[in-house]
Design a protein around this motif. Structure first.
Motif, PDB file in Angstrom:
ATOM      1  N   LEU A 127       1.028  -1.227   0.221  1.00  0.00           N
ATOM      2  CA  LEU A 127       0.088  -0.100   0.117  1.00  0.00           C
ATOM      3  C   LEU A 127       0.872   1.485   0.056  1.00  0.00           C
ATOM      4  N   ARG A 128       1.887   1.211   0.484  1.00  0.00           N
ATOM      5  CA  ARG A 128       3.159   2.354   0.669  1.00  0.00           C
ATOM      6  C   ARG A 128       3.625   2.450  -0.691  1.00  0.00           C
ATOM      7  N   GLY A 129       3.410   1.718  -1.763  1.00  0.00           N
ATOM      8  CA  GLY A 129       4.192   1.614  -2.862  1.00  0.00           C
ATOM      9  C   GLY A 129       5.743   1.110  -2.865  1.00  0.00           C
ATOM     10  N   GLU A 130       5.949   0.335  -1.917  1.00  0.00           N
ATOM     11  CA  GLU A 130       7.461   0.128  -1.667  1.00  0.00           C
ATOM     12  C   GLU A 130       7.796  -1.208  -2.454  1.00  0.00           C
ATOM     13  N   PHE A 131       7.125  -2.071  -3.086  1.00  0.00           N
ATOM     14  CA  PHE A 131       7.709  -3.243  -3.965  1.00  0.00           C
ATOM     15  C   PHE A 131       8.171  -2.462  -5.288  1.00  0.00           C
ATOM     16  N   ARG A 132       9.361  -2.948  -5.626  1.00  0.00           N
ATOM     17  CA  ARG A 132      10.052  -2.552  -6.687  1.00  0.00           C
ATOM     18  C   ARG A 132       9.571  -2.992  -8.073  1.00  0.00           C
ATOM     19  N   THR A 133       9.210  -4.681  -7.832  1.00  0.00           N
ATOM     20  CA  THR A 133       8.913  -5.466  -8.758  1.00  0.00           C
ATOM     21  C   THR A 133       7.836  -6.312  -8.591  1.00  0.00           C
ATOM     22  N   LYS A 134       7.103  -6.618  -9.748  1.00  0.00           N
ATOM     23  CA  LYS A 134       5.899  -7.371  -9.560  1.00  0.00           C
ATOM     24  C   LYS A 134       6.300  -8.723  -9.226  1.00  0.00           C
ATOM     25  N   THR A 135       7.305  -9.374  -9.468  1.00  0.00           N
ATOM     26  CA  THR A 135       7.946 -10.546  -9.121  1.00  0.00           C
ATOM     27  C   THR A 135       7.924 -10.481  -7.475  1.00  0.00           C
ATOM     28  N   GLU A 136       8.649  -9.492  -6.937  1.00  0.00           N
ATOM     29  CA  GLU A 136       8.655  -9.315  -5.612  1.00  0.00           C
ATOM     30  C   GLU A 136       7.304  -9.351  -5.022  1.00  0.00           C
ATOM     31  N   ALA A 137       6.410  -8.668  -5.619  1.00  0.00           N
ATOM     32  CA  ALA A 137       5.110  -8.694  -5.051  1.00  0.00           C
ATOM     33  C   ALA A 137       4.454 -10.051  -4.864  1.00  0.00           C
ATOM     34  N   ARG A 138       4.687 -10.732  -6.110  1.00  0.00           N
ATOM     35  CA  ARG A 138       3.845 -11.973  -6.347  1.00  0.00           C
ATOM     36  C   ARG A 138       4.583 -12.875  -5.411  1.00  0.00           C
ATOM     37  N   GLY A 139       5.808 -13.020  -5.116  1.00  0.00           N
ATOM     38  CA  GLY A 139       6.626 -13.877  -4.213  1.00  0.00           C
ATOM     39  C   GLY A 139       6.013 -13.939  -2.721  1.00  0.00           C
ATOM     40  N   GLU A 140       5.753 -12.339  -2.202  1.00  0.00           N
ATOM     41  CA  GLU A 140       5.463 -12.257  -0.883  1.00  0.00           C
ATOM     42  C   GLU A 140       3.725 -12.357  -0.586  1.00  0.00           C
ATOM     43  N   LEU A 141       3.126 -11.574  -1.636  1.00  0.00           N
ATOM     44  CA  LEU A 141       1.441 -11.627  -1.483  1.00  0.00           C
ATOM     45  C   LEU A 141       0.725 -12.324  -2.358  1.00  0.00           C
ATOM     46  N   GLY A 142       1.424 -12.725  -3.551  1.00  0.00           N
ATOM     47  CA  GLY A 142       0.806 -13.639  -4.560  1.00  0.00           C
ATOM     48  C   GLY A 142      -0.158 -12.601  -5.262  1.00  0.00           C
ATOM     49  N   VAL A 143       0.192 -11.309  -5.481  1.00  0.00           N
ATOM     50  CA  VAL A 143      -0.385 -10.513  -6.388  1.00  0.00           C
ATOM     51  C   VAL A 143       0.531  -9.854  -7.272  1.00  0.00           C
ATOM     52  N   SER A 144       0.288  -9.554  -8.703  1.00  0.00           N
ATOM     53  CA  SER A 144       1.070  -9.442  -9.810  1.00  0.00           C
ATOM     54  C   SER A 144       1.002  -8.025 -10.214  1.00  0.00           C
ATOM     55  N   THR A 145       0.434  -7.239  -9.288  1.00  0.00           N
ATOM     56  CA  THR A 145       0.190  -5.472  -9.629  1.00  0.00           C
ATOM     57  C   THR A 145       0.846  -4.885  -8.470  1.00  0.00           C
ATOM     58  N   ILE A 146       1.633  -3.764  -8.800  1.00  0.00           N
ATOM     59  CA  ILE A 146       2.349  -2.921  -8.020  1.00  0.00           C
ATOM     60  C   ILE A 146       1.884  -1.664  -8.312  1.00  0.00           C
ATOM     61  N   ILE A 147       1.970  -0.563  -7.135  1.00  0.00           N
ATOM     62  CA  ILE A 147       1.747   0.811  -7.500  1.00  0.00           C
ATOM     63  C   ILE A 147       2.917   1.371  -8.078  1.00  0.00           C
ATOM     64  N   THR A 148       2.632   2.089  -9.187  1.00  0.00           N
ATOM     65  CA  THR A 148       3.696   2.735 -10.199  1.00  0.00           C
ATOM     66  C   THR A 148       3.587   4.165 -10.432  1.00  0.00           C
ATOM     67  N   ASP A 149       4.809   4.782 -10.902  1.00  0.00           N
ATOM     68  CA  ASP A 149       4.865   6.091 -11.200  1.00  0.00           C
ATOM     69  C   ASP A 149       3.722   6.435 -12.354  1.00  0.00           C
ATOM     70  N   ASP A 150       3.128   5.799 -12.987  1.00  0.00           N
ATOM     71  CA  ASP A 150       1.866   6.146 -13.815  1.00  0.00           C
ATOM     72  C   ASP A 150       0.453   5.834 -12.971  1.00  0.00           C
ATOM     73  N   ASP A 151       0.177   5.205 -12.247  1.00  0.00           N
ATOM     74  CA  ASP A 151      -0.907   5.029 -11.728  1.00  0.00           C
ATOM     75  C   ASP A 151      -1.175   5.364 -10.145  1.00  0.00           C
ATOM     76  N   TRP A 152      -0.266   5.907  -9.718  1.00  0.00           N
ATOM     77  CA  TRP A 152      -0.394   6.356  -8.166  1.00  0.00           C
ATOM     78  C   TRP A 152      -1.387   7.092  -7.465  1.00  0.00           C
ATOM     79  N   TYR A 153      -1.920   7.861  -8.552  1.00  0.00           N
ATOM     80  CA  TYR A 153      -3.213   8.876  -8.401  1.00  0.00           C
ATOM     81  C   TYR A 153      -4.248   8.148  -8.233  1.00  0.00           C
ATOM     82  N   ASP A 154      -4.595   7.012  -9.020  1.00  0.00           N
ATOM     83  CA  ASP A 154      -5.435   5.978  -8.737  1.00  0.00           C
ATOM     84  C   ASP A 154      -5.667   5.437  -7.440  1.00  0.00           C
ATOM     85  N   TYR A 155      -4.529   5.128  -6.880  1.00  0.00           N
ATOM     86  CA  TYR A 155      -4.639   4.699  -5.441  1.00  0.00           C
ATOM     87  C   TYR A 155      -4.927   5.628  -4.621  1.00  0.00           C
ATOM     88  N   VAL A 156      -4.511   6.894  -4.800  1.00  0.00           N
ATOM     89  CA  VAL A 156      -5.004   7.795  -3.631  1.00  0.00           C
ATOM     90  C   VAL A 156      -6.503   7.823  -3.602  1.00  0.00           C
TER      91      VAL A 156
END
Length: 436
Positions: free
Chosen positions: A193-222
């Motif tokens: 939620l803080r946008g601290e995962f650098r890669t989708k692979t890292e997020a998938r490994g820890e949380l099983g999700v293939s999406t991360i917050i990026t420079d292009d879509d951060w406002y959608d998460y706000v």
């Protein structure tokens, strides 16, 4: 001094923050109601926006004023008001490393700063993300099937928003981790939620999700966060972004335009009802907004939306317009401010206040008697000088402040200033703009 007995008692910790911050030239994060002077019209207009946000709407404002006009102070004042009314507040200053859009993660850096500074009434100094999530878990309950069902029903409407499915999935993951006492999983969700995962692979490994917050879509998460907060018992989200001048300073014209395009997206979303329970306030100088070559107005779609109409003028401001232009404080308002500071200083250090109203007037006469004070003097300098004077007087009990000010005033009596004896302005003269 007048009304000393009626002065509110300032807690020592708050008084220390006020005095140390102001002497260091920055706006204190707490204690602003004790030193707020003027700005009633602007504050009233922005508080009206809070009612709109609480009702499910959205708002967007620019606070515009020259260096010293009090943008940062007013932003912090509204921040304090909003938290007191059960809003969550996120604030960030733009910089070369933090923009709204950038090729090297500058937009994501702004998002991370906003979430890091997430604040509530019970956590006013930031870092409230975990508190917000735990409040939501408590509202849904935990440890049984009904609690999980309530949590699911709570976040289901979010799935209709952009990226809402993954956002809701992470919230459910947090709820499950809280029910199971899995602190490691809770921490991983907060990192996501803080946008601290650098890669989708890292997020998938820890949380099983293939999406991360990026420079292009951060406002959608706000927007998602704002919509979620009401489910956790809050009234909405207020986002404060200061130092727009750092967008004006971007040397590359294309990069500047991308940033202004992001502002346009935010502006349109709030006015067209695409965002809910969200308020955005941005602070900038007149140049950073109105310059046709590099400022916000260089983006034609924004200029056409924000340009002041033909009927507004200095004595008839439209406080419902998207741009609020800050007027200078008056000499009288500054006099009230330093009187408040003298009371806070005496209360903090525990001495009997010996500064008189005449001493305060003499001090301001000296400040306004400086060479070039009519164009360069700011309250930041005046406040710093005044607190220094109080510090010296506190450390030297035998010092006669009245005599010191009289002697200092005599030295500078002939200096060019803003007019009047010793360069002092008249009581209704505007003071150089207010920033601290």
């Amino acid at each position: 001094m007048s009304d000393t007995a009626a002065a509110p008692r300032v807690p020592k910790r708050v008084a220390a923050v006020i005095l140390n911050s102001l002497k260091g030239g920055v706006v204190p994060r707490i204690g602003l109601p004790y030193i707020t002077v003027g700005r009633e019209v602007e504050i009233r207009a922005l508080l009206t926006d809070l009612d709109l946000i609480a009702d499910g709407g959205a708002s967007f404002r620019f606070l515009v004023g020259r260096y010293g006009a009090g943008k940062s102070f007013l932003l912090q004042t509204i921040r304090t008001h909003a938290m007191g009314e059960n809003f969550v507040v996120a604030d960030a200053d733009l910089s070369p490393e933090r923009r709204l859009q950038g090729g090297q993660g500058q937009g994501l850096a702004t998002y991370r700063e906003l979430v890091r500074n997430l604040s509530t009434k019970t956590r006013p100094e930031g870092g409230a993300l975990g508190l917000v999530l735990d409040r939501w878990v408590a509202a849904c309950g935990e440890g049984d099937a009904d609690a999980a069902e309530r949590a699911r029903a709570s976040v289901e409407p979010l799935e209709e928003l952009v990226h809402g499915f993954d956002f809701a999935r992470m919230l459910m993951r947090y709820h499950r981790a809280a029910s199971e006492g899995d602190d490691e999983a809770k921490s991983a969700v907060m990192r996501w939620l803080r946008g601290e995962f650098r890669t989708k692979t890292e997020a998938r490994g820890e949380l099983g999700v293939s999406t991360i917050i990026t420079d292009d879509d951060w406002y959608d998460y706000v927007k998602l966060l704002a919509a979620f907060l009401t489910r956790a018992g809050y009234r909405g989200l207020l986002v404060l972004i200061d130092e727009l001048v750092n967008l004006y300073k971007i040397p590359n014209a294309v990069t500047r335009q991308y940033n202004y395009e992001k502002i346009l997206t935010m502006y349109n979303d709030t006015l067209q009802g695409k965002a809910r329970h969200l308020g955005i306030i941005m602070g900038g100088t007149p140049t950073s907004i109105e310059d046709r070559r590099r400022g916000v107005f260089s983006y034609e779609a924004l200029r056409s939306r924000l340009t002041q109409g033909r009927f507004a003028r200095e004595d008839m401001r439209d406080m419902l317009a998207p741009i609020i232009r800050l007027h200078p404080l008056t000499y009288e308002e500054l006099l009230v401010l330093i009187e408040k500071l003298a009371q806070i200083h005496a209360g903090y250090f525990g001495y009997e206040l010996g500064v008189t109203d005449e001493d305060l007037a003499s001090f301001l006469q000296i400040e306004f008697g400086r060479v070039g004070s009519d164009s360069h003097l700011t309250p930041r300098e005046v406040i710093r000088d005044f607190i220094e004077l109080l510090d010296i007087a506190c450390q030297n009990p035998d010092l006669d402040i009245t005599a010191l000010l009289r002697d200092e005033g005599a030295v500078g009596a002939g200096a060019p200033g803003t007019g009047g004896a010793g360069g002092a302005p008249g009581p209704d003269a505007p003071f150089a703009e207010f920033t601290i």
